[in-house]
Design an enzyme around this catalytic site. Structure first.
Site, short mmCIF file in Angstrom:
data_model
loop_
_atom_site.label_atom_id
_atom_site.label_comp_id
_atom_site.label_asym_id
_atom_site.label_seq_id
_atom_site.Cartn_x
_atom_site.Cartn_y
_atom_site.Cartn_z
N HIS A 1 9.90 4.63 67.83
CA HIS A 1 9.09 5.86 67.15
C HIS A 1 9.52 7.13 67.59
CE1 HIS A 1 5.11 7.29 65.62
NE2 HIS A 1 4.94 6.24 65.31
N GLU B 1 11.08 3.95 61.57
CA GLU B 1 10.68 2.63 62.33
C GLU B 1 11.17 1.50 61.72
OE1 GLU B 1 6.34 3.08 63.18
OE2 GLU B 1 6.86 5.22 62.60
#
EC number: 5.1.3.3
Length: 328
Positions: A173, A292
């Site tokens: 992330h 992501e």
């Protein structure tokens, strides 16, 4: 082997003098520094100071700065799923289980088990998620290896094994800003996807895949991001080493090519980040963007979504590559 609770960092440096700091808290990317077109060193990661990552304030905001997310990245509806007709209940808020729960992998101290500081420097970290942690079945042993090669690729490899049937979806992330400060509104974005997941008002998938042609979030060709708030799952056309997404900042000339072996990339570009955190660099509106590489959110509850079940004897594997280059 018990996980330690001491903050540690490992610096990876290649022959191009690119520097990557990996933090054992959350197995996170703390910073990535490289030279831009003007030979100025730029930190392209937006994050609080490394020493501030394991703080209650950071956890309160749940921004997962640079961290490894698990046991399931993204959202799971109603905080539950079924395996072999047995229901498993997870931590949830307002009907949503997010990023592995209240104390997901991003809030754990991982063990640093291998370091290589020769050519193509790398570091490998380990975390053991015990049976019933956050409600998930099975003891899950997880590894992540970060490799900075001499071609300026940062390669992230997640592996996991379980002793009971379970669901797994891991990702990284990291928040990127290729200017090193300010906004990403002047960045150009390209995503190799024809479809996007339809979501409801809780940001949960409905099960439908919408065509991107003519869609406001169609980035099949390079487009200026502008003041566009993104939090979407793009269904990738790419596979493995093919380009999944591309980001370019004219100001610095830095280009980021992202690829993954996963079926989707969640692209997240928030309008703002919490103002009460002390960041490594100056930020403004639309300060960053995340890529992501992962499975679809809520996949355990949709039969038409890619499989997210991991069986004993199998190995989960997610490879994400961030390749940096500079246009002068």
């Amino acid at each position: 082997m018990e996980n330690n609770t001491e903050l540690k960092t490992v610096k990876l440096v290649n022959k191009a003098s690119t520097e990557v700091n990996i933090v054992n808290f959350g197995a996170a990317i703390g910073s990535i520094k490289l030279y831009d077109k003007n030979h100025k060193m730029v930190n392209v990661i937006v994050s609080p100071r490394i020493q501030d990552l394991p703080s209650p304030l950071n956890k309160t905001h749940n921004q997962c700065f640079g961290a490894s997310i698990g046991r399931y990245a993204g959202r799971i509806s109603e905080g539950k799923f079924e395996l072999d007709d047995k229901e498993f209940s997870l931590y949830q808020e307002n009907g949503v289980h997010l990023h592995g729960g209240e104390n997901g992998f991003q809030y754990k101290y991982w063990d640093i088990i291998e370091e290589n500081h020769d050519e193509n420097p790398s570091v490998k970290l380990r975390y053991l998620s015990k049976h019933n942690e956050e409600g998930y079945p099975g003891n899950l042993e997880v590894f992540v290896t970060y490799t900075l090669n001499e071609e300026n690729d940062l390669i992230i490899e997640y592996e996991a094994k379980t002793d009971k049937k379970t669901v797994v979806n891991l990702t990284n992330h990291a928040y990127f800003n290729l200017n090193g400060e300010g906004s990403v509104s002047d960045h150009f974005l390209k995503i190799n996807a024809d479809k996007i997941l339809e979501i409801n008002d809780k940001q949960l998938p409905t099960g439908n895949l919408n065509n991107l042609q003519g869609h406001a979030k169609d980035f099949a060709t390079n487009r200026l991001i502008g003041n566009r708030n993104l939090d979407d799952t793009f269904v990738l056309n790419s596979d493995g080493d093919e380009l999944s997404a591309q980001l370019f900042a004219p100001l610095t000339g830095i280009k980021l090519d992202m690829s993954t072996n996963q079926p989707a990339v969640v692209v997240y570009a928030p309008e703002s980040l919490p103002e009460d955190l002390t960041y490594q660099t100056r930020i403004s509106e639309f300060p960053s963007i995340c890529f992501e590489g992962q499975n679809f959110p809520d996949s355990p509850n949709f039969r038409n979504f890619p499989n997210s079940v991991l069986q004993p004897g199998e190995t989960y594997y997610n490879r994400i590559s961030f390749k940096f280059s500079v246009k002068k």
